[in-house]
Scaffold this motif. Structure first.
Motif, mmCIF file in Angstrom:
data_model
loop_
_atom_site.group_PDB
_atom_site.id
_atom_site.type_symbol
_atom_site.label_atom_id
_atom_site.label_comp_id
_atom_site.label_asym_id
_atom_site.label_seq_id
_atom_site.Cartn_x
_atom_site.Cartn_y
_atom_site.Cartn_z
ATOM 1 N N LYS A 111 38.862 49.876 49.126
ATOM 2 C CA LYS A 111 39.770 51.011 49.368
ATOM 3 C C LYS A 111 39.320 52.252 48.606
ATOM 4 O O LYS A 111 39.345 53.362 49.142
ATOM 5 C CB LYS A 111 41.200 50.653 48.969
ATOM 6 C CG LYS A 111 41.881 49.709 49.925
ATOM 7 C CD LYS A 111 43.295 49.401 49.477
ATOM 8 C CE LYS A 111 43.975 48.428 50.401
ATOM 9 N NZ LYS A 111 45.347 48.126 49.978
ATOM 10 N N ILE A 112 38.920 52.064 47.367
ATOM 11 C CA ILE A 112 38.436 53.193 46.563
ATOM 12 C C ILE A 112 37.190 53.784 47.212
ATOM 13 O O ILE A 112 37.051 55.006 47.332
ATOM 14 C CB ILE A 112 38.160 52.759 45.105
ATOM 15 C CG1 ILE A 112 39.472 52.402 44.403
ATOM 16 C CG2 ILE A 112 37.421 53.862 44.343
ATOM 17 C CD1 ILE A 112 39.293 51.750 43.032
ATOM 18 N N PHE A 113 36.292 52.923 47.641
ATOM 19 C CA PHE A 113 35.069 53.386 48.288
ATOM 20 C C PHE A 113 35.400 54.210 49.529
ATOM 21 O O PHE A 113 34.865 55.306 49.720
ATOM 22 C CB PHE A 113 34.163 52.205 48.646
ATOM 23 C CG PHE A 113 32.826 52.635 49.175
ATOM 24 C CD1 PHE A 113 31.792 52.936 48.302
ATOM 25 C CD2 PHE A 113 32.608 52.754 50.537
ATOM 26 C CE1 PHE A 113 30.555 53.360 48.784
ATOM 27 C CE2 PHE A 113 31.383 53.165 51.032
ATOM 28 C CZ PHE A 113 30.351 53.475 50.156
ATOM 29 N N LYS A 114 36.266 53.688 50.374
ATOM 30 C CA LYS A 114 36.620 54.390 51.613
ATOM 31 C C LYS A 114 37.342 55.707 51.350
ATOM 32 O O LYS A 114 37.170 56.671 52.078
ATOM 33 C CB LYS A 114 37.499 53.501 52.499
ATOM 34 C CG LYS A 114 36.742 52.407 53.184
ATOM 35 C CD LYS A 114 37.661 51.564 54.057
ATOM 36 C CE LYS A 114 36.880 50.463 54.718
ATOM 37 N NZ LYS A 114 37.732 49.601 55.554
ATOM 38 N N ASN A 138 27.193 47.739 44.693
ATOM 39 C CA ASN A 138 28.048 47.140 43.654
ATOM 40 C C ASN A 138 29.332 46.530 44.208
ATOM 41 O O ASN A 138 29.786 45.497 43.726
ATOM 42 C CB ASN A 138 28.426 48.170 42.589
ATOM 43 C CG ASN A 138 27.276 48.532 41.685
ATOM 44 O OD1 ASN A 138 26.230 47.893 41.685
ATOM 45 N ND2 ASN A 138 27.464 49.593 40.918
ATOM 46 N N ILE A 139 29.928 47.169 45.194
ATOM 47 C CA ILE A 139 31.227 46.659 45.663
ATOM 48 C C ILE A 139 31.097 45.399 46.515
ATOM 49 O O ILE A 139 32.097 44.757 46.817
ATOM 50 C CB ILE A 139 32.070 47.730 46.398
ATOM 51 C CG1 ILE A 139 31.410 48.165 47.702
ATOM 52 C CG2 ILE A 139 32.364 48.895 45.480
ATOM 53 C CD1 ILE A 139 32.323 49.009 48.587
ATOM 54 N N VAL A 145 33.084 47.427 36.319
ATOM 55 C CA VAL A 145 32.224 48.578 36.035
ATOM 56 C C VAL A 145 31.535 49.151 37.279
ATOM 57 O O VAL A 145 30.695 50.043 37.158
ATOM 58 C CB VAL A 145 31.161 48.228 34.958
ATOM 59 C CG1 VAL A 145 31.826 47.853 33.648
ATOM 60 C CG2 VAL A 145 30.236 47.132 35.441
ATOM 61 N N CYS A 146 31.875 48.697 38.456
ATOM 62 C CA CYS A 146 31.126 49.126 39.643
ATOM 63 C C CYS A 146 31.291 50.611 39.982
ATOM 64 O O CYS A 146 30.453 51.165 40.684
ATOM 65 C CB CYS A 146 31.402 48.227 40.845
ATOM 66 S SG CYS A 146 33.028 48.294 41.525
ATOM 67 N N PHE A 147 32.298 51.280 39.458
ATOM 68 C CA PHE A 147 32.476 52.713 39.710
ATOM 69 C C PHE A 147 32.145 53.572 38.485
ATOM 70 O O PHE A 147 32.343 54.782 38.511
ATOM 71 C CB PHE A 147 33.916 53.002 40.152
ATOM 72 C CG PHE A 147 34.274 52.376 41.464
ATOM 73 C CD1 PHE A 147 33.792 52.897 42.659
ATOM 74 C CD2 PHE A 147 35.081 51.259 41.519
ATOM 75 C CE1 PHE A 147 34.109 52.313 43.874
ATOM 76 C CE2 PHE A 147 35.415 50.667 42.729
ATOM 77 C CZ PHE A 147 34.931 51.199 43.911
ATOM 78 N N ASP A 148 31.631 52.952 37.434
ATOM 79 C CA ASP A 148 31.400 53.680 36.178
ATOM 80 C C ASP A 148 30.484 54.888 36.318
ATOM 81 O O ASP A 148 30.753 55.942 35.729
ATOM 82 C CB ASP A 148 30.862 52.755 35.091
ATOM 83 C CG ASP A 148 31.947 51.943 34.419
ATOM 84 O OD1 ASP A 148 33.134 52.062 34.818
ATOM 85 O OD2 ASP A 148 31.614 51.177 33.492
ATOM 86 N N ASP A 149 29.391 54.768 37.085
ATOM 87 C CA ASP A 149 28.473 55.910 37.232
ATOM 88 C C ASP A 149 29.173 57.097 37.881
ATOM 89 O O ASP A 149 29.058 58.232 37.413
ATOM 90 C CB ASP A 149 27.242 55.516 38.058
ATOM 91 C CG ASP A 149 26.325 54.545 37.324
ATOM 92 O OD1 ASP A 149 26.439 54.432 36.090
ATOM 93 O OD2 ASP A 149 25.499 53.904 37.994
ATOM 94 N N ALA A 150 29.907 56.833 38.943
ATOM 95 C CA ALA A 150 30.629 57.915 39.623
ATOM 96 C C ALA A 150 31.728 58.472 38.723
ATOM 97 O O ALA A 150 31.947 59.691 38.685
ATOM 98 C CB ALA A 150 31.234 57.413 40.933
ATOM 99 N N GLN A 151 32.383 57.607 37.990
ATOM 100 C CA GLN A 151 33.451 58.063 37.099
ATOM 101 C C GLN A 151 32.878 58.967 35.998
ATOM 102 O O GLN A 151 33.461 59.991 35.661
ATOM 103 C CB GLN A 151 34.191 56.873 36.502
ATOM 104 C CG GLN A 151 35.481 57.273 35.818
ATOM 105 C CD GLN A 151 36.220 56.103 35.205
ATOM 106 O OE1 GLN A 151 35.662 55.031 35.003
ATOM 107 N NE2 GLN A 151 37.483 56.311 34.898
ATOM 108 N N ARG A 152 31.714 58.617 35.492
ATOM 109 C CA ARG A 152 31.057 59.435 34.466
ATOM 110 C C ARG A 152 30.679 60.816 35.034
ATOM 111 O O ARG A 152 30.859 61.838 34.393
ATOM 112 C CB ARG A 152 29.812 58.701 33.959
ATOM 113 C CG ARG A 152 29.541 58.894 32.508
ATOM 114 C CD ARG A 152 28.389 58.092 31.921
ATOM 115 N NE ARG A 152 27.789 56.962 32.607
ATOM 116 C CZ ARG A 152 28.259 55.707 32.630
ATOM 117 N NH1 ARG A 152 29.360 55.387 32.043
ATOM 118 N NH2 ARG A 152 27.616 54.752 33.252
#
Length: 185
Positions: A111-114, A138-139, A145-152
């Motif tokens: 859902k986050i990805f979409k 990752n998903i 931690v699969c969204f960590d890069d984007a979150q950073r």
């Protein structure tokens, strides 16, 4: 990257971090500054928002986001500029990290990805193609931690762009000036 232990998890079907519109005195008429001033002029029997807390918001984005009211006011400011998707994504990721690995984590990751990551997503955040593809991979086997890069990346964008604009905004300046006496929210 900062983490907020004070945020409460959202229901799995909700990805938005919407502020209660009544909390900010929302109406379809008027600007954000006047809505906030109107709301803060009303007495209430809740916590006080004081000059000391508000002045700490200018020390760092982490300080602003760790404040319950700071986060709400910052989000309202971003909404007024039609740029609240970065903060919304950042908060959704903080909530996502609290999910224990399960089917629920997999479902939420998709859902986050979409909603935020895929090209042409309804709330697409500004990240590079490589990061987008890493997350797509990752998903498939989601982890905290699969969204960590984007979150950073998103945190950096807010820190360099949105946050300095907020500190210079009439909204923040007016609120800071109006707190020579404690203000009730």
């Amino acid at each position: 990257m900062p983490s907020l232990a004070t945020l409460t998890p959202r229901e799995p079907q909700h990805l938005n971090m919407d502020i209660d519109k009544k909390t900010l005195g929302y109406s379809s008429n008027g600007n954000l500054k006047s809505r906030l001033q109107c709301k803060f002029a009303q007495p209430a029997n809740t916590e006080e928002l004081c000059f000391e807390e508000m002045s700490q918001w200018s020390q760092s984005l982490e300080r602003l986001l760790s404040s319950k009211y700071g986060m709400k006011i910052f989000q309202a400011f971003l909404k007024s500029e039609f740029s609240d998707e970065n903060l919304e994504f950042w908060v959704v990721c903080e909530d996502y990290k609290k999910i224990k690995p399960s089917f629920r984590m997999s479902s939420r990751a998709k859902k986050i990805f979409k909603c935020y990551i895929q090209a042409e997503a309804p709330r697409e955040i500004n990240i590079d193609h490589k990061t987008r593809e890493v997350i797509r991979t990752n998903i498939k086997v989601p982890s905290a931690v699969c969204f960590d890069d984007a979150q950073r990346i998103v945190f950096g964008l807010m820190e360099k762009d949105s946050y300095p604009r907020f500190l210079k905004s009439d909204v923040y300046r007016t609120l800071l000036d109006s707190t020579s006496e404690p203000m009730r929210m």
